[in-house]
Structures are given as structure tokens and as C-alpha cells.
Design a protein around this motif. Structure first.
Motif, mmCIF file in Angstrom:
data_model
loop_
_atom_site.group_PDB
_atom_site.id
_atom_site.type_symbol
_atom_site.label_atom_id
_atom_site.label_comp_id
_atom_site.label_asym_id
_atom_site.label_seq_id
_atom_site.Cartn_x
_atom_site.Cartn_y
_atom_site.Cartn_z
ATOM 1 N N MET A 1 0.839 -1.198 0.000
ATOM 2 C CA MET A 1 0.000 0.000 0.000
ATOM 3 C C MET A 1 0.876 1.251 0.000
ATOM 4 O O MET A 1 1.881 1.283 0.692
ATOM 5 N N SER A 2 0.530 2.230 -0.797
ATOM 6 C CA SER A 2 1.394 3.408 -0.867
ATOM 7 C C SER A 2 0.822 4.541 -0.025
ATOM 8 O O SER A 2 -0.363 4.541 0.310
ATOM 9 N N HIS A 3 1.660 5.507 0.279
ATOM 10 C CA HIS A 3 1.226 6.687 1.019
ATOM 11 C C HIS A 3 0.130 7.422 0.267
ATOM 12 O O HIS A 3 0.257 7.686 -0.919
ATOM 13 N N ARG A 4 -0.980 7.741 0.944
ATOM 14 C CA ARG A 4 -2.021 8.541 0.290
ATOM 15 C C ARG A 4 -1.833 9.974 0.741
ATOM 16 O O ARG A 4 -0.925 10.264 1.498
ATOM 17 N N ASP A 5 -2.677 10.892 0.233
ATOM 18 C CA ASP A 5 -2.505 12.265 0.717
ATOM 19 C C ASP A 5 -2.849 12.299 2.203
ATOM 20 O O ASP A 5 -3.531 11.430 2.729
ATOM 21 N N ALA A 6 -2.317 13.330 2.886
ATOM 22 C CA ALA A 6 -2.411 13.347 4.350
ATOM 23 C C ALA A 6 -3.800 13.774 4.831
ATOM 24 O O ALA A 6 -3.950 14.756 5.534
ATOM 25 N N SER A 7 -4.833 13.015 4.420
ATOM 26 C CA SER A 7 -6.176 13.377 4.850
ATOM 27 C C SER A 7 -6.830 12.232 5.612
ATOM 28 O O SER A 7 -8.043 12.066 5.586
ATOM 29 N N GLY A 8 -5.974 11.438 6.240
ATOM 30 C CA GLY A 8 -6.520 10.297 6.964
ATOM 31 C C GLY A 8 -7.354 10.726 8.153
ATOM 32 O O GLY A 8 -7.163 11.809 8.691
ATOM 33 N N GLU A 9 -8.297 9.851 8.538
ATOM 34 C CA GLU A 9 -9.107 10.174 9.714
ATOM 35 C C GLU A 9 -9.667 8.910 10.342
ATOM 36 O O GLU A 9 -9.773 7.868 9.705
ATOM 37 N N ILE A 10 -10.024 9.073 11.630
ATOM 38 C CA ILE A 10 -10.660 7.970 12.352
ATOM 39 C C ILE A 10 -12.166 8.103 12.131
ATOM 40 O O ILE A 10 -12.752 9.163 12.393
ATOM 41 N N LEU A 11 -12.768 7.039 11.617
ATOM 42 C CA LEU A 11 -14.200 7.080 11.285
ATOM 43 C C LEU A 11 -15.054 6.763 12.509
ATOM 44 O O LEU A 11 -16.117 7.351 12.709
ATOM 45 N N ALA A 12 -14.587 5.808 13.305
ATOM 46 C CA ALA A 12 -15.359 5.393 14.482
ATOM 47 C C ALA A 12 -14.455 4.592 15.408
ATOM 48 O O ALA A 12 -13.456 4.016 14.973
ATOM 49 N N GLY A 13 -14.830 4.576 16.682
ATOM 50 C CA GLY A 13 -14.109 3.760 17.661
ATOM 51 C C GLY A 13 -15.104 2.902 18.418
ATOM 52 O O GLY A 13 -16.194 3.374 18.767
ATOM 53 N N PHE A 14 -14.721 1.650 18.667
ATOM 54 C CA PHE A 14 -15.617 0.703 19.347
ATOM 55 C C PHE A 14 -14.965 0.150 20.611
ATOM 56 O O PHE A 14 -13.775 -0.177 20.585
ATOM 57 N N ILE A 15 -15.733 0.045 21.686
ATOM 58 C CA ILE A 15 -15.311 -0.858 22.761
ATOM 59 C C ILE A 15 -15.747 -2.239 22.285
ATOM 60 O O ILE A 15 -16.941 -2.472 22.032
ATOM 61 N N ALA A 16 -14.759 -3.111 22.095
ATOM 62 C CA ALA A 16 -14.993 -4.405 21.436
ATOM 63 C C ALA A 16 -14.459 -5.532 22.328
ATOM 64 O O ALA A 16 -13.339 -6.011 22.129
ATOM 65 N N PRO A 17 -15.248 -5.943 23.330
ATOM 66 C CA PRO A 17 -14.738 -6.933 24.297
ATOM 67 C C PRO A 17 -14.458 -8.294 23.646
ATOM 68 O O PRO A 17 -15.063 -8.645 22.635
ATOM 69 N N HIS A 18 -13.542 -9.031 24.258
ATOM 70 C CA HIS A 18 -13.004 -10.220 23.588
ATOM 71 C C HIS A 18 -13.224 -11.550 24.306
ATOM 72 O O HIS A 18 -12.429 -12.481 24.084
ATOM 73 N N PRO A 19 -14.231 -11.711 25.192
ATOM 74 C CA PRO A 19 -14.384 -13.071 25.737
ATOM 75 C C PRO A 19 -14.492 -14.073 24.582
ATOM 76 O O PRO A 19 -15.301 -13.875 23.665
ATOM 77 N N PRO A 20 -13.676 -15.124 24.604
ATOM 78 C CA PRO A 20 -13.689 -16.098 23.502
ATOM 79 C C PRO A 20 -15.045 -16.785 23.379
ATOM 80 O O PRO A 20 -15.373 -17.353 22.336
ATOM 81 N N HIS A 21 -15.840 -16.696 24.451
ATOM 82 C CA HIS A 21 -17.179 -17.290 24.466
ATOM 83 C C HIS A 21 -18.041 -16.766 23.310
ATOM 84 O O HIS A 21 -18.931 -17.466 22.828
ATOM 85 N N LEU A 22 -17.766 -15.534 22.886
ATOM 86 C CA LEU A 22 -18.605 -14.927 21.846
ATOM 87 C C LEU A 22 -18.360 -15.606 20.498
ATOM 88 O O LEU A 22 -19.292 -15.846 19.731
ATOM 89 N N VAL A 23 -17.094 -15.930 20.235
ATOM 90 C CA VAL A 23 -16.766 -16.670 19.006
ATOM 91 C C VAL A 23 -17.312 -18.090 19.131
ATOM 92 O O VAL A 23 -17.943 -18.624 18.198
ATOM 93 N N TYR A 24 -17.101 -18.692 20.274
ATOM 94 C CA TYR A 24 -17.601 -20.059 20.530
ATOM 95 C C TYR A 24 -19.115 -20.124 20.324
ATOM 96 O O TYR A 24 -19.625 -21.042 19.668
ATOM 97 N N ARG A 300 -19.032 14.299 12.537
ATOM 98 C CA ARG A 300 -18.441 15.298 11.632
ATOM 99 C C ARG A 300 -19.497 15.800 10.652
ATOM 100 O O ARG A 300 -19.625 16.994 10.419
ATOM 101 N N ARG A 301 -20.265 14.853 10.096
ATOM 102 C CA ARG A 301 -21.280 15.253 9.112
ATOM 103 C C ARG A 301 -22.341 16.141 9.759
ATOM 104 O O ARG A 301 -22.852 17.065 9.141
ATOM 105 N N GLU A 302 -22.657 15.869 11.020
ATOM 106 C CA GLU A 302 -23.704 16.648 11.701
ATOM 107 C C GLU A 302 -23.150 17.904 12.367
ATOM 108 O O GLU A 302 -23.894 18.675 12.972
ATOM 109 N N GLY A 303 -21.818 18.083 12.311
ATOM 110 C CA GLY A 303 -21.187 19.286 12.861
ATOM 111 C C GLY A 303 -21.091 19.300 14.372
ATOM 112 O O GLY A 303 -20.907 20.346 14.991
ATOM 113 N N THR A 304 -21.189 18.125 15.015
ATOM 114 C CA THR A 304 -21.099 18.092 16.487
ATOM 115 C C THR A 304 -19.683 17.770 16.982
ATOM 116 O O THR A 304 -19.416 17.831 18.176
#
Ligand code: 2X7
Ligand code: FE2
Length: 313
Positions: A1-24, A300-304
Motif C-alpha cells: 500500500m502506498s502513502h495517500r494524501d495526508a487526509s486520513g481520519e478515524i471514522l469510528a471507535g468501538f469498545i470491542a470486548p473479547h471473551p472467547p465465548h462470543l466466538v464459541y 463530523r457530518r452533523e457538525g457536532t
């Protein structure tokens, strides 16, 4: 992957717990042990996130996992393709997962460089036979079982367990800032995942059928009240107040956020004071788990997502 223009951004963040029970409980083809289901409220919460992530069309998912523990510094997966068997050492009867994942190595290296820039000890993980931990795999599987989005895995440096709260979480604030700069500089559209449970005291016996939901409940009423206190604050976007109660939350409930994943993610997102969306809450062997989302793209879209809506740590 090559460098893109410097306009990167974080779209969303999740608390994503990992008990293996969920995959099981889900019985995906990659996992050997078979179940009759279980923990549906958390699994359905994740299904909701999957649709949202696909719609955002991210370049990459970055995950910080408490179960990839490194004693010296913060490490970044830096091998283009990793493949192997991931086994949970405590619950091998629930989780033996054949993983195959693509790493965004350009972003991983940018994270590494920016971490050094912050004065942190950091390392690139370049062992092609590395066995990826079950925390990383579970969070990533639950968010995107198709595995068609490259990832960056970040280790949990053990400093929270050796140092004071303030020192340890300050390290995570720096790691978050480094991660944000790396995303911006490489032009990535990124999703973040803080792979942690909330309250973490748990039962030391499991039922004969692990997915017997008649046996699943929170370890104690006190833990439940702490989890609800935390969730209510993030639902209201009150991150200052949440950060204030964090040390006591960790102490009273052994909260897994102590490993730093949550503070890393919030720092990368500039501590946005917008309400988190709660997709679901549920217990796993007595621990409290929330699937929560900060949708920065929508804000961002809603300006908040204004300057005033950020806490500058
Ligand atoms: O790693 C975990 C966890 N954090 C919570 C519950 C059960 C198992 O594994
Ligand atoms: Fe854990």
C-alpha cells in the motif's frame, strides 16, 4: 500500500470486548469447539456494528489487546500476512481459531515511528510465525468476520500493572496521539477497537455446558452498578467525569480497561465529548461487557465534532 494524501481520519471507535465465548457461541468455521449458542445479546450487538463498519468502507481496523502483553514497550504487528492457530490458554475448550489476516504494514510502521517520536519504547513485531492472541482475534472476528479489511494489532505494554495510574494512562494517551498522527499522515480511513471487558471479577467454575445461559449472571451487584455508572457517563458524552472515576472503577472491579486499550482509543479520537452509542451489554462468566461506539464520521457530518467537543489531554 502506498502513502495517500495526508487526509486520513478515524471514522469510528468501538469498545470491542473479547471473551472467547462470543466466538464459541457463534460457531464460525474457523473455530474448532462447537456450541449450542449463548451470549446472544453481545453477539447481536456485534452484528449491528458489522453492518455499520461495512457501510463506512474503512481501509483498516486497529486493535489494542490486553492479551498480547509486552513487558518492554508497545509492539505493532508488522508482517503482511499472518496465519496460524490461536488458542485461549484459559478456555482452550472454547477457542481454537484458525486465523488468517492481512496487516497494513505501512500504517504499523508509521505508528511505530510516531510512538518513538512521543518518547515511548516501541517495537515492530516481524516474526512471520507469530501466534496472534485470542483478544485480538476475537475482537476482530466479532467486528468483521469476513476478514476483508487489513488490520494493525497493538500490544498491551504491562506498565499499568507496574506504575501508578497516572503514569500508566499517560503512556496510553501518548500512544493514542501517536496512532492518530500515523493515521492522518498515511491517509487512512480507520476504525479503532479497544478490546476490553469492563468489570472483570469472574467465577472460577463454569457450568458443565459453558453456554448454559441459566447460569450466566454478573459476578456481584456492586460490579453491575459500577458498569452502569461507566456506561451512563459515556452514553451522555461525559468523558471528563468518566476519566475521573476510572481509577476507582479499576480498583473496585478489576476492570480490564486498566490494560490501557480504552484510553489509547479515546486519546487517538481526541477524547470526543459526543454520546457513545451502546449496542449491547452482557455478562460472560460474571464479567461485564459493553459493545459501544463513538461514530466520529456521523458527528463530523452533523457538525457536532467541534474543537469544544474534544478534551485536550
Ligand atoms: O479475556 C477474557 C475476558 N476479558 C473476559 C471474560 C472471559 C474470558 O476472557
Ligand atoms: Fe480479557
Amino acid at each position: 500500500m502506498s502513502h495517500r494524501d495526508a487526509s486520513g481520519e478515524i471514522l469510528a471507535g468501538f469498545i470491542a470486548p473479547h471473551p472467547p465465548h462470543l466466538v464459541y457461541g457463534e460457531n464460525p468455521p474457523q473455530n474448532k469447539p462447537q456450541s449450542q449458542g449463548g451470549w446472544e445479546n453481545l453477539r447481536w450487538a456485534y452484528q449491528h456494528c458489522r453492518d455499520k463498519i461495512k457501510a463506512l468502507k474503512p481501509d483498516v481496523i486497529l486493535v489494542h489487546s490486553p492479551h498480547w502483553q509486552t513487558v518492554v514497550g508497545h509492539h505493532f504487528l508488522d508482517v503482511p500476512k499472518l496465519k496460524g492457530l490461536s488458542v485461549d490458554p484459559i478456555f482452550p475448550h472454547l477457542f481454537q481459531y484458525d486465523f488468517e489476516l492481512d496487516v497494513d504494514t505501512e500504517l504499523a510502521e508509521a505508528c511505530y515511528e510516531e510512538a518513538l517520536e512521543e518518547g515511548l519504547a516501541a517495537k515492530k513485531m516481524v516474526n512471520p510465525n507469530f501466534r496472534v492472541d485470542y483478544g485480538t482475534i476475537t475482537s476482530l472476528h466479532m467486528l468483521n468476520p469476513d476478514w476483508d479489511i487489513p488490520v494493525v494489532g497493538i500490544s498491551a505494554n504491562n506498565s499499568p500493572y507496574y506504575h501508578t495510574h497516572d503514569y500508566a494512562q499517560d503512556q496510553m494517551i501518548k500512544l493514542g496521539q501517536a496512532t492518530r498522527r500515523a493515521i492522518e499522515k498515511t491517509g487512512r480511513r480507520a476504525i479503532l477497537a479497544a478490546s476490553n471487558t469492563l468489570s472483570h471479577l469472574h467465577f472460577d467454575r463454569e457450568p458443565a455446558i459453558p453456554e448454559d445461559m441459566s447460569q450466566e449472571h454478573i459476578m456481584s451487584h456492586e460490579q453491575y452498578l459500577w458498569d452502569m455508572r461507566f456506561i451512563e457517563l459515556i452514553r451522555q458524552g461525559k468523558l471528563d467525569e468518566m476519566m475521573d472515576i476510572l481509577p476507582e472503577f479499576m480498583e473496585k472491579t478489576f476492570a480490564e480497561v486498566k490494560a490501557g486499550s480504552l484510553v489509547w482509543m479515546l486519546s487517538a479520537m481526541n477524547f470526543p465529548k459526543i454520546p457513545a452509542q451502546i449496542h449491547g451489554y452482557g455478562t460472560v462468566i460474571g464479567t461485564g461487557n459493553v459493545v459501544a461506539e463513538w461514530d466520529l464520521d456521523k458527528a463530523r457530518r452533523e457538525g457536532t465534532l467541534t474543537e469544544e467537543a474534544m478534551v485536550h489531554a
